[in-house]
Scaffold this motif. Sequence first.
Motif, PDB file in Angstrom:
ATOM      1  N   LYS A  32     -26.807 -19.092 -30.687  1.00 25.54           N
ATOM      2  CA  LYS A  32     -25.733 -19.585 -29.814  1.00 25.54           C
ATOM      3  C   LYS A  32     -25.551 -21.090 -29.957  1.00 25.54           C
ATOM      4  N   ALA A  33     -26.654 -21.815 -29.984  1.00 27.39           N
ATOM      5  CA  ALA A  33     -26.576 -23.274 -30.113  1.00 27.39           C
ATOM      6  C   ALA A  33     -25.973 -23.676 -31.450  1.00 27.39           C
ATOM      7  N   LYS A  34     -26.351 -23.000 -32.507  1.00 30.30           N
ATOM      8  CA  LYS A  34     -25.812 -23.319 -33.828  1.00 30.30           C
ATOM      9  C   LYS A  34     -24.336 -22.936 -33.939  1.00 30.30           C
ATOM     10  N   PHE A  35     -23.936 -21.855 -33.258  1.00 33.73           N
ATOM     11  CA  PHE A  35     -22.537 -21.417 -33.289  1.00 33.73           C
ATOM     12  C   PHE A  35     -21.627 -22.449 -32.615  1.00 33.73           C
ATOM     13  N   SER A  55     -17.599 -14.417 -32.337  1.00 34.24           N
ATOM     14  CA  SER A  55     -18.636 -13.387 -32.299  1.00 34.24           C
ATOM     15  C   SER A  55     -19.623 -13.555 -31.147  1.00 34.24           C
ATOM     16  N   LEU A  56     -19.916 -14.775 -30.742  1.00 33.35           N
ATOM     17  CA  LEU A  56     -20.908 -14.966 -29.688  1.00 33.35           C
ATOM     18  C   LEU A  56     -20.299 -15.044 -28.293  1.00 33.35           C
ATOM     19  N   LEU A  60     -27.151 -10.869 -31.785  1.00 28.75           N
ATOM     20  CA  LEU A  60     -26.663 -12.235 -32.032  1.00 28.75           C
ATOM     21  C   LEU A  60     -26.462 -12.995 -30.721  1.00 28.75           C
ATOM     22  N   GLN A  61     -25.835 -12.342 -29.750  1.00 28.68           N
ATOM     23  CA  GLN A  61     -25.514 -13.003 -28.488  1.00 28.68           C
ATOM     24  C   GLN A  61     -26.737 -13.267 -27.628  1.00 28.68           C
ATOM     25  N   CYS A  62     -27.819 -12.524 -27.838  1.00 35.07           N
ATOM     26  CA  CYS A  62     -29.045 -12.739 -27.069  1.00 35.07           C
ATOM     27  C   CYS A  62     -29.941 -13.819 -27.685  1.00 35.07           C
ATOM     28  N   ASN A  63     -29.628 -14.238 -28.888  1.00 38.61           N
ATOM     29  CA  ASN A  63     -30.431 -15.229 -29.589  1.00 38.61           C
ATOM     30  C   ASN A  63     -29.925 -16.630 -29.217  1.00 38.61           C
ATOM     31  N   LEU A  78     -20.342  -2.595 -34.919  1.00 32.34           N
ATOM     32  CA  LEU A  78     -20.920  -3.939 -34.844  1.00 32.34           C
ATOM     33  C   LEU A  78     -21.585  -4.246 -33.507  1.00 32.34           C
ATOM     34  N   GLN A  79     -21.437  -3.387 -32.541  1.00 33.00           N
ATOM     35  CA  GLN A  79     -21.859  -3.718 -31.182  1.00 33.00           C
ATOM     36  C   GLN A  79     -23.350  -4.028 -31.067  1.00 33.00           C
ATOM     37  N   MET A  80     -24.206  -3.260 -31.701  1.00 36.98           N
ATOM     38  CA  MET A  80     -25.656  -3.499 -31.582  1.00 36.98           C
ATOM     39  C   MET A  80     -26.046  -4.845 -32.203  1.00 36.98           C
TER      40      MET A  80
END
Length: 196
Positions: A103-106, A77-78, A96-99, A89-91
């Motif tokens: 990202k670090a947790k993923f 997802s990221l 999610l990808q800007c957070n 799901l795009q928005m």
Amino acid sequence: MLSRLCDLQQEIANLLRQKNLPRADQFSDPRWLARLALLTDITAHLNALDMMLQGKNILVTDMSQGGGCGLQAFHCSLSLPVEDAPASLQMELVELQCNDEMKAKFRTSSPFSFFCDIVLPSNNFQKYIAHVQRIVTMFGSTYCCEQLFSKMKYTKSHLRSQLSDHHLNDILLLSTSTIEPDMEIFLHGKQHQKSH
């Protein structure tokens, strides 16, 4: 069994010849032996694949390399380009990808634990949560169903012929659940010995 047959082909052929049994000549036919070897290899690969797919926490995304944009929206997802994700799901994927924290947790967790431990409690990504819940409910293999049927066969035997469907459902739910009961909560506030 097939690999053992291949290993012992000479001994089996000798035994068949000694007993004057049919099919002894097949073990000297190179074409038949080649087919036996091919069947043995295919069976070994299928058995190895079957063993990899068994287990309780195998998701359909674990079995699929590509899987289409719906499965990729869960599995990567990221890192998935937003335009490749389903339009609904795009928005939320952009958010999610800007957070950076997400990202670090993923990067340090599996997609399933990332979803359960981080995304689900945040309750900010409703469409993504609904999408992941649909994917997680898909069985990755028939292992869970086979295990349930085995437990049901063991539970509902001829010795328990009076067992109702309702009780069978309760027993199967208890025997397949991974949730551990918190006995402290059950016992808290209960009077352990009745006074006279």
